[in-house]
Design a protein around this motif. Structure first.
Motif: not given
Length: 198
Positions: A47-69, A159-165
């Motif tokens: 796995q890897f780490q990601i950081s940001a002082s600020q994210l501004d986005g549009t068009g968001f969704s999220q749901y459960a899943g799997v990532a195969p290796d 869940q979904d949203a028009d914008t996310v900060k």
């Protein structure tokens, strides 16, 4: 040609609300979201780490899943999609065990008032921290009906949203893909594995 996601939705799984973050990746492939370049790959063992002082986005969704290796193991993830994002002070880090010991890779971009940008992202994440604000969020929608091009399984929680900060973002992930990723002021460096994004 149909878009193929790097992670799979997982019927019957329920994931707590989380938010997406764009991540630096070597898969900077134009045309993925339009189906010009179908993507399907096995994740690495790290796995890897990601950081940001600020994210501004549009068009968001999220749901459960799997990532195969490559060993055939499925890693449970929260699949996050974001149509367009800018990220200030972006950082990605990963540590790998080698015959010579631990080796780290640290990538930074988007500093000095010139944020990195990304479009058509899909992330398979396991952890996220930050201060978030959503615009027109819907929680508990059917994953097959989210307002993004990529969708989950029928009956799955989403869940979904028009914008996310998100401010002061810290994330751990298995995978990511993007149709376009612009890394302003990118700096790539090898480390001894003791230095990460957080």
């Amino acid at each position: 040609m149909k878009f193929r996601s790097l992670t799979r939705s997982h019927t019957g799984r329920v994931v707590l609300a989380a938010v997406p973050v764009a991540v630096v990746s070597s898969l900077l492939m134009a045309g993925v979201a339009n189906g010009a370049v179908p993507v399907s790959f096995a994740v690495s063992g790290s796995q890897f780490q990601i950081s940001a002082s600020q994210l501004d986005g549009t068009g968001f969704s999220q749901y459960a899943g799997v990532a195969p290796d490559t060993a055939g193991k499925d890693h449970q993830v929260a699949i996050a999609n974001i149509k367009s994002a800018t990220l200030a002070d972006l950082c990605q880090s990963v540590v790998t065990d080698t015959p010579m010991g631990k080796v780290g890779l640290l990538i930074t971009a988007g500093g000095g008032g010139s944020p990195a940008s990304a479009s058509d992202l899909q992330i398979g994440m396991t952890d996220l921290k930050g201060d978030s604000t959503f615009g027109n969020i819907r929680i508990g929608v059917d994953a097959s009906t989210v307002n993004t091009a990529a969708k989950g399984g029928v009956g799955d929680f989403a869940q979904d949203a028009d914008t996310v900060k998100i401010a002061n973002l810290q994330q751990t992930a298995w995978s990511t893909q993007a149709s376009v990723f612009t890394l302003t002021g990118m700096h790539v460096q090898l480390t001894d594995g003791s230095k990460g994004c957080f």
